[in-house]
Design an enzyme around this catalytic site. Sequence first.
Site, mmCIF file in Angstrom:
data_model
loop_
_atom_site.group_PDB
_atom_site.id
_atom_site.type_symbol
_atom_site.label_atom_id
_atom_site.label_comp_id
_atom_site.label_asym_id
_atom_site.label_seq_id
_atom_site.Cartn_x
_atom_site.Cartn_y
_atom_site.Cartn_z
ATOM 1 C CE1 TYR A 152 8.643 -22.648 -14.662
ATOM 2 C CE2 TYR A 152 8.980 -25.031 -15.350
ATOM 3 C CZ TYR A 152 8.236 -24.445 -15.199
ATOM 4 O OH TYR A 152 8.667 -24.933 -13.591
ATOM 5 C CE LYS B 47 11.172 -22.035 -12.708
ATOM 6 N NZ LYS B 47 10.905 -21.563 -11.604
#
Length: 267
Positions: A158, A162
């Site tokens: 993640y 991001k």
Amino acid sequence: MGTLHGKVAVVSGSGRGIGREIALRLASEGASVVVNDLDPEPAEQTAADIEAAGGTAVVCAGSVVEEGFAERFVGTAIDSFGGLDIIVNNAGYTWDSVIQKMTDEQWDTILDVNLKAPFRILRAAQAFIKANPTEYHRKVVNVSSTSGFYGNAGQSNYGAAKAGVIGLTKTLAKEWGRYKVNVNAVAFGFILTRMTEVTAADQATLKIDGREIRVGMNPDRAAMASQVIPFGRPGTTKEAAGAVYLLCTPDADYINSQCIVVDAGRV
């Protein structure tokens, strides 16, 4: 008239949580909104709530990672409302594990939904934006995370996705400046959503795209987060949506290539 009167917006992942509040806020300011969710029911509910409040919305349900979704999403805006002025890449979720336990499937899935899908949507929009210049500025807001800004244990997939969103944002800001498009991002910190409002101790899961995904924060980490946030609490979905809305307004016409951290000054 609202600040976004006459504009057309697409908001991915807008059936629930932050995305829903973004769609409601943009619509309340006059934008016609294409609502998306993996499941049709929450998307249809968001669209119905927009229309009940006097706004305008249509639904484009489906997974943002599906082949052809990006073209269908962009096409829905153009076919339904005759244009495309605001793109909010919000859809995403987490699937956490420490790196030695993380599978290739976990890595690929989270990179696909959080980074590849926004790339595809923006790529699909380019031809229309180039062929239809405007006197006003169009807006793109990509949703990143403080995990991409600062890192977070258990979120190598993640965090990488991001962080990639920030790189994508800064690159596209340079490519699309000549089209009068502002491309910015927001990096959310601790916002109360269905992914964070429970603790890991609750053993809660969500079924997302056919997978059972464990959700919830470590209880100690959640308690510590509230202690170090200057306001003493996590953010609300409405507050998160407000940051996105600001970057969609004409007041943001000279803000470009930025990633605004929305965490109440926690870090």
